[in-house]
Design an enzyme around this catalytic site. Structure first.
Site, PDB file in Angstrom:
ATOM      1  CG  ASP A   1      -1.908   1.085   1.290  1.00 12.02           C
ATOM      2  OD1 ASP A   1      -2.350   1.534   0.218  1.00 12.02           O
ATOM      3  OD2 ASP A   1      -2.284   1.497   2.407  1.00 12.02           O
ATOM      4  CG  HIS A   2      -0.436   4.878   0.177  1.00 11.56           C
ATOM      5  ND1 HIS A   2      -0.819   5.872  -0.685  1.00 11.56           N
ATOM      6  CD2 HIS A   2      -1.559   4.533   0.862  1.00 11.56           C
ATOM      7  CE1 HIS A   2      -2.105   6.127  -0.520  1.00 11.56           C
ATOM      8  NE2 HIS A   2      -2.582   5.320   0.402  1.00 11.56           N
TER       9      HIS A   2
ATOM     10  N   GLY B   1      -6.920   8.296   7.599  1.00 10.89           N
ATOM     11  CA  GLY B   1      -6.919   8.532   9.027  1.00 10.89           C
ATOM     12  C   GLY B   1      -8.308   8.748   9.600  1.00 10.89           C
TER      13      GLY B   1
ATOM     14  CG  HIS C   1      -6.261   4.878  -1.340  1.00 13.57           C
ATOM     15  ND1 HIS C   1      -5.013   4.538  -0.849  1.00 13.57           N
ATOM     16  CD2 HIS C   1      -6.392   4.218  -2.504  1.00 13.57           C
ATOM     17  CE1 HIS C   1      -4.426   3.705  -1.710  1.00 13.57           C
ATOM     18  NE2 HIS C   1      -5.246   3.507  -2.723  1.00 13.57           N
TER      19      HIS C   1
ATOM     20  CB  SER D   1     -11.121   4.309   8.273  1.00 16.62           C
ATOM     21  OG  SER D   1     -10.473   3.060   8.182  1.00 16.62           O
TER      22      SER D   1
ATOM     23  CG  ASN E   1      -6.805   0.930   0.231  1.00 21.92           C
ATOM     24  OD1 ASN E   1      -7.268   0.118  -0.566  1.00 21.92           O
ATOM     25  ND2 ASN E   1      -5.573   1.395   0.143  1.00 21.92           N
ATOM     26  CB  VAL E   2     -10.475  -0.788   5.871  1.00 22.07           C
ATOM     27  CG1 VAL E   2     -10.932  -0.534   7.302  1.00 22.07           C
ATOM     28  CG2 VAL E   2     -11.646  -0.666   4.901  1.00 22.07           C
ATOM     29  CB  CYS E   3      -5.534   1.556   7.795  1.00 21.16           C
ATOM     30  SG  CYS E   3      -4.147   1.400   8.948  1.00 21.16           S
ATOM     31  CB  THR E   4      -8.310   4.638  10.786  1.00 16.29           C
ATOM     32  OG1 THR E   4      -7.192   5.325  10.206  1.00 16.29           O
ATOM     33  CG2 THR E   4      -8.669   5.284  12.120  1.00 16.29           C
TER      34      THR E   4
END
Length: 294
Positions: free
Chosen positions: A82-83, A179, A208, A211, A230-233
């Site tokens: 990613d990135h 974020g 992107h 979240s 895309n999911v992170c936070t």
């Protein structure tokens, strides 16, 4: 099974659903995501950012983990950088067996973004690895400005970009950000622009900053042509919340049970997310055949 991200997203593009791409920084997160996918009969993309790999999710340890977990399940699993921005990190990932790499040149002048993305695509494709590029600017949620349309992806420029770089998926800027958003804020997405992008490109599109975007936005984005989210936070928060809940109920809980609680919390979150974006139930061929033979 470990497959190229292109194979997963091409099917999502044909059948109009979204696939979760979850940043996973340890075995608990990777296992939660992959086992959730198995139970939901859904594809999944497990991904790592360069900073995450440097600080904790070391490639030497996480790549074998994801490969092993993928071999245990009967749904498609892709492994994505990613990135990516550093040429050497990107090529290391290709050599290590990542099935997709993203080159993020969105902050570069347009022609430089095209040039570098095309080089990465040529190298990756030669190794059987697919690629994702980015055009437009997806900033940080704390600084997000829904009205700055100059940062959004231009459909005509996007077509030129895709044709010249050969990317298999394109990350587009339509109003989300990376974020955590300020409390109470839900981003306003440009769905008309998304429609124009899909009509122009007719290829897998990536969102992107999934979240905190809100369930309604996610459903509309998938309906409008987004195929990778895309999911992170939110995944981090799911693990944190489950751990804190355990400690509230049992302050004496040890580290083992904290890890187990975090994994269970993330797994539930992933399964719920898959239902929202439409990937659940996409890989139940064997069950359907068995039912049809009865």
């Amino acid at each position: 099974m470990l497959v190229s991200m292109k194979a997963i997203l091409d099917d999502a593009n044909r059948n109009n659903y979204g696939v979760m791409a979850m940043n996973s920084i340890n075995i608990e997160m990777a296992r939660a995501g992959i086992m959730a996918a198995e139970e939901e009969h859904s594809p999944i993309i497990i991904q790592f950012g360069p900073g995450q790999m440097k600080n904790h999710a070391h490639m030497e340890e996480m790549v074998p983990v994801v490969k092993e977990l993928a071999e245990r399940v009967h749904v498609p699993v892709a492994m994505n950088l990613d990135h990516g921005a550093d040429f050497y990190i990107i090529t290391d990932c290709i050599n290590a067996g990542f099935t997709n790499v993203m080159f993020d040149g969105s902050s570069l002048p347009y022609e430089e973004n095209v040039k570098r993305t095309a080089i990465i695509s040529a190298l990756a494709h030669g190794m059987g690895c697919s690629t994702e590029g980015e055009l437009g600017h997806v900033g940080q949620a704390a600084d997000a400005d829904d009205t700055d349309l100059d940062l959004y992806t231009n459909p005509d420029q996007a077509l030129d970009f895709v044709e010249r770089t050969g990317v298999d998926a394109l990350a587009v800027a339509i109003g989300t950000a990376h974020g955590a958003y300020p409390k109470g804020k839900i981003p306003k997405l440009d769905f008309e622009r998304l429609h124009q992008l899909k009509e122009t490109l007719k290829m897998p599109l990536v969102l992107h900053g999934g979240s905190g975007s809100g369930e309604e936005n996610l459903r509309k984005a998938v309906a409008g042509g987004i195929n990778k989210i895309n999911v992170c936070t939110d995944a981090f928060e799911a693990g944190k919340a489950a751990t804190l809940k355990l400690l509230e109920e049992n302050p004496g809980a040890d580290y083992l049970h904290m890890c187990m609680a975090a994994e269970a919390g993330i797994k539930k979150f992933v399964k719920d997310y898959m239902k929202v974006i439409g990937s659940s139930g996409r890989y139940i061929y064997g069950e359907e055949v068995a039912a049809g033979n009865e």
